[in-house]
Scaffold this active site. Sequence first.
Site, PDB file in Angstrom:
ATOM      1  N   ASP A   1       0.893  -1.252  -0.121  1.00 53.02           N
ATOM      2  CA  ASP A   1      -0.064   0.025  -0.035  1.00 53.02           C
ATOM      3  C   ASP A   1       0.819   1.309   0.134  1.00 53.02           C
ATOM      4  O   ASP A   1       2.007   1.137   0.401  1.00 53.02           O
ATOM      5  CB  ASP A   1      -0.859   0.138   1.212  1.00 53.02           C
ATOM      6  CG  ASP A   1      -0.320  -0.708   2.495  1.00 53.02           C
ATOM      7  OD1 ASP A   1       1.016  -0.233   2.478  1.00 53.02           O
ATOM      8  OD2 ASP A   1      -0.770  -1.146   3.018  1.00 53.02           O
TER       9      ASP A   1
ATOM     10  N   ASP B   1       9.850   3.088  13.276  1.00 51.25           N
ATOM     11  CA  ASP B   1      10.703   2.131  13.804  1.00 51.25           C
ATOM     12  C   ASP B   1      11.908   1.689  13.504  1.00 51.25           C
ATOM     13  O   ASP B   1      13.001   1.866  14.174  1.00 51.25           O
ATOM     14  CB  ASP B   1       9.902   0.578  13.898  1.00 51.25           C
ATOM     15  CG  ASP B   1       9.408   0.271  12.846  1.00 51.25           C
ATOM     16  OD1 ASP B   1       9.449   0.709  11.660  1.00 51.25           O
ATOM     17  OD2 ASP B   1       8.343  -0.726  12.608  1.00 51.25           O
TER      18      ASP B   1
ATOM     19  N   ASP C   1       1.177   4.588   1.645  1.00 54.29           N
ATOM     20  CA  ASP C   1       0.847   5.665   2.701  1.00 54.29           C
ATOM     21  C   ASP C   1       1.269   7.134   2.716  1.00 54.29           C
ATOM     22  O   ASP C   1       2.386   7.377   1.971  1.00 54.29           O
ATOM     23  CB  ASP C   1       1.211   4.966   4.246  1.00 54.29           C
ATOM     24  CG  ASP C   1       0.818   3.702   4.477  1.00 54.29           C
ATOM     25  OD1 ASP C   1      -0.297   3.308   3.814  1.00 54.29           O
ATOM     26  OD2 ASP C   1       1.219   2.953   5.132  1.00 54.29           O
TER      27      ASP C   1
HETATM   28  P1  ATP Z   1       4.421  -3.996   5.001  1.00 54.05           P
HETATM   29  O1  ATP Z   1       4.799  -4.077   3.725  1.00 54.05           O
HETATM   30  O2  ATP Z   1       4.394  -5.048   5.931  1.00 54.05           O
HETATM   31  O3  ATP Z   1       2.789  -3.228   5.246  1.00 54.05           O
HETATM   32  P2  ATP Z   1       5.256  -1.442   6.224  1.00 54.05           P
HETATM   33  O4  ATP Z   1       6.651  -1.090   6.435  1.00 54.05           O
HETATM   34  O5  ATP Z   1       4.268  -0.820   5.424  1.00 54.05           O
HETATM   35  O6  ATP Z   1       5.395  -2.860   6.015  1.00 54.05           O
HETATM   36  P3  ATP Z   1       3.248  -0.942   8.071  1.00 54.05           P
HETATM   37  O7  ATP Z   1       3.111  -2.045   9.453  1.00 54.05           O
HETATM   38  O8  ATP Z   1       2.290  -1.069   7.230  1.00 54.05           O
HETATM   39  O9  ATP Z   1       4.551  -1.734   7.884  1.00 54.05           O
HETATM   40  O10 ATP Z   1       3.517   0.334   8.916  1.00 54.05           O
HETATM   41  C1  ATP Z   1       3.757   1.601   8.161  1.00 54.05           C
HETATM   42  C2  ATP Z   1       4.940   2.348   8.733  1.00 54.05           C
HETATM   43  O11 ATP Z   1       4.444   2.956   9.940  1.00 54.05           O
HETATM   44  C3  ATP Z   1       6.174   1.419   8.578  1.00 54.05           C
HETATM   45  O12 ATP Z   1       7.096   1.536   7.491  1.00 54.05           O
HETATM   46  C4  ATP Z   1       6.841   2.412   9.923  1.00 54.05           C
HETATM   47  O13 ATP Z   1       7.579   3.308   9.659  1.00 54.05           O
HETATM   48  C5  ATP Z   1       5.518   2.921  10.805  1.00 54.05           C
HETATM   49  N1  ATP Z   1       5.431   1.758  11.808  1.00 54.05           N
HETATM   50  C6  ATP Z   1       4.584   0.898  11.930  1.00 54.05           C
HETATM   51  N2  ATP Z   1       4.610   0.039  12.995  1.00 54.05           N
HETATM   52  C7  ATP Z   1       5.463   0.929  13.740  1.00 54.05           C
HETATM   53  C8  ATP Z   1       5.817   0.822  15.269  1.00 54.05           C
HETATM   54  N3  ATP Z   1       5.420  -0.153  16.086  1.00 54.05           N
HETATM   55  N4  ATP Z   1       6.757   1.717  15.532  1.00 54.05           N
HETATM   56  C9  ATP Z   1       7.112   2.629  14.817  1.00 54.05           C
HETATM   57  N5  ATP Z   1       6.855   2.862  13.410  1.00 54.05           N
HETATM   58  C10 ATP Z   1       5.979   2.011  13.123  1.00 54.05           C
HETATM   59 MG    MG Z   2       2.303  -1.163   5.043  1.00 54.44          MG
END
Ligand code: ATP
Ligand code: MG
Length: 440
Positions: free
Chosen positions: A69, A146, A71
Amino acid sequence: MSRNNHNKGNRSRGPEPPSPDVIDASDIVDSIDGEPSLRVISRLQRNGFEAYLVGGCVRDLLVGLTPKDFDVATSAHPRQVRRLFPRNSHVIGRRFRLVHVRYGSQSVIETATFRAAPQETSGEDDLLIVEDNTYGTAAEDAMRRDFTVNGMLLDPYRRQIIDHVGGLRDLEDGVLRTIGNPFIRIPEDPVRILRAIKFATRLGLRIEEDTWEAMCDGAEDLSRSAPPRVTEEILRLMRSGTALGAFNKMRHCGVLGVVLPDLDEFLGEVEGADRIHEKRVSNFRALLEALDSSVHDGVDVSTASCLALLFHDIVEVEANPSTRTQRGKPGDFHTVAGEVLEDMASNARLSRRDVGRARRIIYQQRIFTAPFGRRFRPALFCLSEEFPESLDLFRLRCEAEGEGWDLYKAWEERYESAITLDDDEVESERRQARRRRRRK
Ligand code: ATP
Ligand code: MG
């Protein structure tokens, strides 16, 4: 892509870094032409707000993966975003407010206002975050994320990636590290341990030493995180296509003993295990390897299937009077499957429905290998709700154990013919099953 600025990234909490790394991202921007989130960013920027693509999508685009996705993070507050998209947006979340902007029936763009690092903690020496809702600048928003590889911003109109956290260099070096001090960042949200394992295995990154040490130190703290979040991350790891690598890391940093204690105990010590436990571990690894190749072939793994796979071997041991570890004589396979799943179900707050389905998938493994009873109608079994998932687990077990293929093939054929039966034929099968029951 060329870097026109280089700094070492900020490794600790404190004032924001003076100048971020900025690189040209024209190729990446061209590759996402037409992406609906770009329309959201364009309208925000035209109205004087800052807006970027953020997080996982920037990371994935940089390594050539297709993002799940896209964001958006912006300086506009939720109400201001709503005003710019009056017809196709709504605010979600109570504690942390986000705006969902909708384009067509398919795409929803999550649009979040920049947030600063949270200040509140749940106690004096306690780093666990309880509140996470203060608005901030773009740089602060990057810093509270994170891992460095998840902290980059992409400005599609200036065609630049802006990196306040050293993510570009870490991605280039193949390193996963927390933004700031890992001995602070991991304890403040221990679910990050599972997230670190997920990103490291999925992207093939090496976990930086201090980050790994903080993960091992903080494993116990995961028991204080919200169970649904923990369960969600475990399920994601199982379905990631790199479940085996994730499992190895979970065991080595001690987190498996916290999130799946029964399984960890069943598998025994990580070092110096006896022959029985060694065999259990190698079986379980082979099962995860089979699962990973199945995921690579595009098979969807349901929550119930994941649970069944995790707990099947324990049920087999507990259902056998000579290997049982729990008190009392074992009941039938279905009862034991219920006992084994019970703890996990209540701790992880899984839905009753998923647990019930997992229990049937485990129970049905027995049917594949047992001789047919007089009342048993194979076609009806093939048409039961969980059959396809049960057969799939049986296939993974055959693959892991290297035997049972004849049985699997025979069941696959029975299934193929059962799904061609018309309503009358199914009814006739049912009648025969009932007749046998009455005769008995
Ligand atoms: P995926 O491809 O698995 O969705 P993602 O990096 O997009 O990986 P998400 O869980 O969708 O992960 O979260 C989006 C963003 O929000 C992350 O890339 C990170 O920057 C931030 N984020 C998510 N969870 C946390 C957390 N527990 N602590 C700090 N930042 C977080
Ligand atoms: Mg994501």
